[in-house]
Design an enzyme around this catalytic site. Structure first.
Site, PDB file in Angstrom:
ATOM      1  N   ILE A  67     107.332  56.361 154.982  1.00  0.00           N
ATOM      2  CA  ILE A  67     106.986  57.789 155.010  1.00  0.00           C
ATOM      3  C   ILE A  67     105.496  58.001 154.749  1.00  0.00           C
ATOM      4  CG2 ILE A  67     107.363  59.983 153.779  1.00  0.00           C
ATOM      5  CD1 ILE A  67     110.298  58.872 153.244  1.00  0.00           C
ATOM      6  N   THR A 126     113.156  53.078 156.587  1.00  0.00           N
ATOM      7  CA  THR A 126     111.824  52.590 156.195  1.00  0.00           C
ATOM      8  C   THR A 126     112.015  51.190 155.599  1.00  0.00           C
ATOM      9  OG1 THR A 126     112.008  53.400 153.937  1.00  0.00           O
ATOM     10  CG2 THR A 126     111.119  54.956 155.532  1.00  0.00           C
ATOM     11  N   TYR A 182     118.280  55.015 140.085  1.00  0.00           N
ATOM     12  CA  TYR A 182     117.308  55.568 141.047  1.00  0.00           C
ATOM     13  C   TYR A 182     117.434  57.091 141.087  1.00  0.00           C
ATOM     14  CZ  TYR A 182     115.269  56.847 145.565  1.00  0.00           C
ATOM     15  OH  TYR A 182     114.546  57.460 146.563  1.00  0.00           O
ATOM     16  N   GLY A 240     101.628  55.156 148.240  1.00  0.00           N
ATOM     17  CA  GLY A 240     102.690  54.508 149.020  1.00  0.00           C
ATOM     18  C   GLY A 240     102.441  54.616 150.511  1.00  0.00           C
ATOM     19  N   GLU A 277      94.314  48.300 155.175  1.00  0.00           N
ATOM     20  CA  GLU A 277      93.138  48.067 156.040  1.00  0.00           C
ATOM     21  C   GLU A 277      93.525  48.180 157.516  1.00  0.00           C
ATOM     22  OE1 GLU A 277      90.048  48.052 155.244  1.00  0.00           O
ATOM     23  OE2 GLU A 277      90.325  47.975 153.075  1.00  0.00           O
ATOM     24  N   SER A 316     101.302  52.272 152.515  1.00  0.00           N
ATOM     25  CA  SER A 316     101.317  50.999 153.248  1.00  0.00           C
ATOM     26  C   SER A 316     102.571  50.844 154.097  1.00  0.00           C
ATOM     27  CB  SER A 316     101.216  49.830 152.256  1.00  0.00           C
ATOM     28  OG  SER A 316     102.352  49.824 151.403  1.00  0.00           O
TER      29      SER A 316
HETATM   30  N1  LIG Z   1     113.867  55.889 152.708  1.00  0.00           N
HETATM   31  C1  LIG Z   1     114.707  56.799 152.207  1.00  0.00           C
HETATM   32  O1  LIG Z   1     115.911  56.878 152.598  1.00  0.00           O
HETATM   33  C2  LIG Z   1     114.227  57.801 151.207  1.00  0.00           C
HETATM   34  C3  LIG Z   1     115.010  58.930 150.977  1.00  0.00           C
HETATM   35  C4  LIG Z   1     114.585  59.861 150.038  1.00  0.00           C
HETATM   36  C5  LIG Z   1     113.395  59.669 149.363  1.00  0.00           C
HETATM   37  N2  LIG Z   1     112.664  58.544 149.588  1.00  0.00           N
HETATM   38  C6  LIG Z   1     111.411  58.402 148.844  1.00  0.00           C
HETATM   39  O2  LIG Z   1     110.341  58.379 149.764  1.00  0.00           O
HETATM   40  C7  LIG Z   1     109.221  57.705 149.182  1.00  0.00           C
HETATM   41  C8  LIG Z   1     108.649  56.710 150.182  1.00  0.00           C
HETATM   42  O3  LIG Z   1     109.616  55.701 150.404  1.00  0.00           O
HETATM   43  P1  LIG Z   1     109.841  54.990 151.824  1.00  0.00           P
HETATM   44  O4  LIG Z   1     111.220  55.288 152.229  1.00  0.00           O
HETATM   45  O5  LIG Z   1     108.733  55.269 152.757  1.00  0.00           O
HETATM   46  O6  LIG Z   1     109.841  53.466 151.330  1.00  0.00           O
HETATM   47  P2  LIG Z   1     108.893  52.220 151.646  1.00  0.00           P
HETATM   48  O7  LIG Z   1     108.722  52.067 153.119  1.00  0.00           O
HETATM   49  O8  LIG Z   1     109.507  51.094 150.885  1.00  0.00           O
HETATM   50  O9  LIG Z   1     107.502  52.632 150.999  1.00  0.00           O
HETATM   51  C9  LIG Z   1     107.314  52.667 149.611  1.00  0.00           C
HETATM   52  C10 LIG Z   1     105.827  52.710 149.313  1.00  0.00           C
HETATM   53  O10 LIG Z   1     105.651  52.736 147.875  1.00  0.00           O
HETATM   54  C11 LIG Z   1     104.646  51.799 147.546  1.00  0.00           C
HETATM   55  N3  LIG Z   1     104.803  51.256 146.194  1.00  0.00           N
HETATM   56  C12 LIG Z   1     105.918  50.746 145.624  1.00  0.00           C
HETATM   57  N4  LIG Z   1     105.620  50.243 144.419  1.00  0.00           N
HETATM   58  C13 LIG Z   1     104.286  50.439 144.220  1.00  0.00           C
HETATM   59  C14 LIG Z   1     103.388  50.117 143.174  1.00  0.00           C
HETATM   60  N5  LIG Z   1     103.768  49.459 142.063  1.00  0.00           N
HETATM   61  N6  LIG Z   1     102.090  50.465 143.319  1.00  0.00           N
HETATM   62  C15 LIG Z   1     101.660  51.101 144.440  1.00  0.00           C
HETATM   63  N7  LIG Z   1     102.472  51.437 145.449  1.00  0.00           N
HETATM   64  C16 LIG Z   1     103.767  51.097 145.342  1.00  0.00           C
HETATM   65  C17 LIG Z   1     104.780  50.699 148.588  1.00  0.00           C
HETATM   66  O11 LIG Z   1     103.536  50.023 148.741  1.00  0.00           O
HETATM   67  P3  LIG Z   1     103.218  48.497 148.315  1.00  0.00           P
HETATM   68  O12 LIG Z   1     104.529  47.746 148.347  1.00  0.00           O
HETATM   69  O13 LIG Z   1     102.229  48.042 149.332  1.00  0.00           O
HETATM   70  O14 LIG Z   1     102.638  48.640 146.965  1.00  0.00           O
HETATM   71  C18 LIG Z   1     105.096  51.499 149.836  1.00  0.00           C
HETATM   72  O15 LIG Z   1     103.904  51.912 150.474  1.00  0.00           O
HETATM   73  C19 LIG Z   1     109.740  57.088 147.881  1.00  0.00           C
HETATM   74  O16 LIG Z   1     109.377  57.892 146.797  1.00  0.00           O
HETATM   75  C20 LIG Z   1     111.257  57.111 148.069  1.00  0.00           C
HETATM   76  O17 LIG Z   1     111.921  57.154 146.823  1.00  0.00           O
HETATM   77  C21 LIG Z   1     113.029  57.615 150.514  1.00  0.00           C
END
Ligand SMILES: NC(=O)c1ccc[n+]([C@@H]2O[C@H](COP(=O)([O-])OP(=O)(O)OC[C@H]3O[C@@H](n4cnc5c(N)ncnc54)[C@H](OP(=O)(O)O)[C@@H]3O)[C@@H](O)[C@H]2O)c1
Length: 253
Positions: A21, A197, A160, A16, A47, A18
């Site tokens: 976080i 994010t 979730y 994740g 990239e 791209s």
């Molecule tokens: N944002 C919040 O408030 C929050 C709070 C607590 C925990 N989290 C957790 O933090 C982590 C990161 O989330 P984020 O907030 O940084 O969200 P984000 O910006 O949406 O990033 C999610 C990442 O997961 C990747 N991903 C999703 N589906 C995928 C798949 N099928 N194959 C490969 N990669 C996949 C996405 O890449 P691609 O789309 O390019 O594949 C992206 O890089 C997650 O586990 C989320 O549950 C987030």
């Protein structure tokens, strides 16, 4: 050696990477001299990040991967081993949520959350551990959520949350299995609250609702979560952090 110094020149696989976080963590670790293998579906974003890291003198390996596809996960680990060698650190960060009630939720949304947040995370832990055998010190950091411990009503986070409860159980189970067998591999959970994010525009399927949520409840920034990940990674070899739960002072639920 302790602190982030101990990871200089070591290999860290970040799923994740791209966006959000994962992207920020890749940037930060590369700045500490860690060789970062960055995985996600959106290869063009990987990239761009790789180019940015290399321009700063760091090392990055872009691994375009769909974590819903078991063959793609296998290929990711094989490519890492062939091109750089075994991972010293895995940051199991990829994840997603879809808003929806438990009463009326959609199978397709539930399946995707299960496949990425739970199944792929488990496969990545297993495959990383297979590569890490024989290393004197290796770490896995699983990203859960403050919603891995509670399900605030009326927010459409029921399913979730359930996947993040599962991440907590998988983290604890794996940590204890490894400790019982005397393995030096450490497994830790990082459980952030609301963070700005790409997550929420996707969760609500509506970018404006994501901004509205951030106006109502001041979120953390990805760098705040990266700070916590670096804190966990900075522990000396005889310490394992079980779960780091935190949120912004402005988060009202
Ligand atoms: N944002 C919040 O408030 C929050 C709070 C607590 C925990 N989290 C957790 O933090 C982590 C990161 O989330 P984020 O907030 O940084 O969200 P984000 O910006 O949406 O990033 C999610 C990442 O997961 C990747 N991903 C999703 N589906 C995928 C798949 N099928 N194959 C490969 N990669 C996949 C996405 O890449 P691609 O789309 O390019 O594949 C992206 O890089 C997650 O586990 C989320 O549950 C987030």
């Amino acid at each position: 050696m302790t602190g982030m110094e101990q990871w200089k020149g070591k290999i860290c696989l970040i799923t994740g990477a791209s966006s959000g976080i994962g992207e920020e963590t890749a940037r930060r670790l590369a700045g500490h001299g860690v060789r970062v293998a960055i995985a996600a579906r959106r290869g063009e974003r990987l990239e761009t990040l790789k180019g940015e890291i290399e321009a700063q003198g760091g090392e990055a390996l872009a691994l375009t991967t769909d974590l819903r596809d078991e063959e793609s996960i296998t290929a990711m680990f094989a490519a890492l081993r062939e091109q750089w060698g075994a991972a010293d650190v895995l940051i199991n960060n990829a994840g997603l949520g879809w808003e929806g009630s438990l009463i009326e939720g959609k199978n397709a949304d539930w399946r995707e959350m299960l496949e990425v947040n739970v199944l792929a995370l488990s496969i990545c832990m297993r495959e990383a551990i297979a590569q890490m055998r024989g290393k004197p010190d290796a770490r896995i950091v699983n990203i859960a959520s403050s919603l891995a411990r509670r399900v605030p009503a009326g927010r459409g986070v029921g399913f979730y949350s359930a996947t993040k409860y599962a991440v907590r159980a998988l983290n604890d189970g794996m940590r204890d299995e490894l400790m019982i067998e005397g393995s030096p591999i450490k497994v830790s959970l990082v459980s952030p609250g609301l963070t700005a994010t790409g997550f929420h525009a996707s969760f609500y399927r509506d970018a404006e609702r994501a901004q509205d949520a951030y106006r109502k409840s001041q979120p953390m920034q990805p760098s705040d979560v990266t700070d916590a990940i670096c804190f966990v990674l900075s522990a000396p070899p005889h310490i394992v952090f079980d779960d780091l739960i935190f949120r912004s002072m402005g988060q009202v639920y």
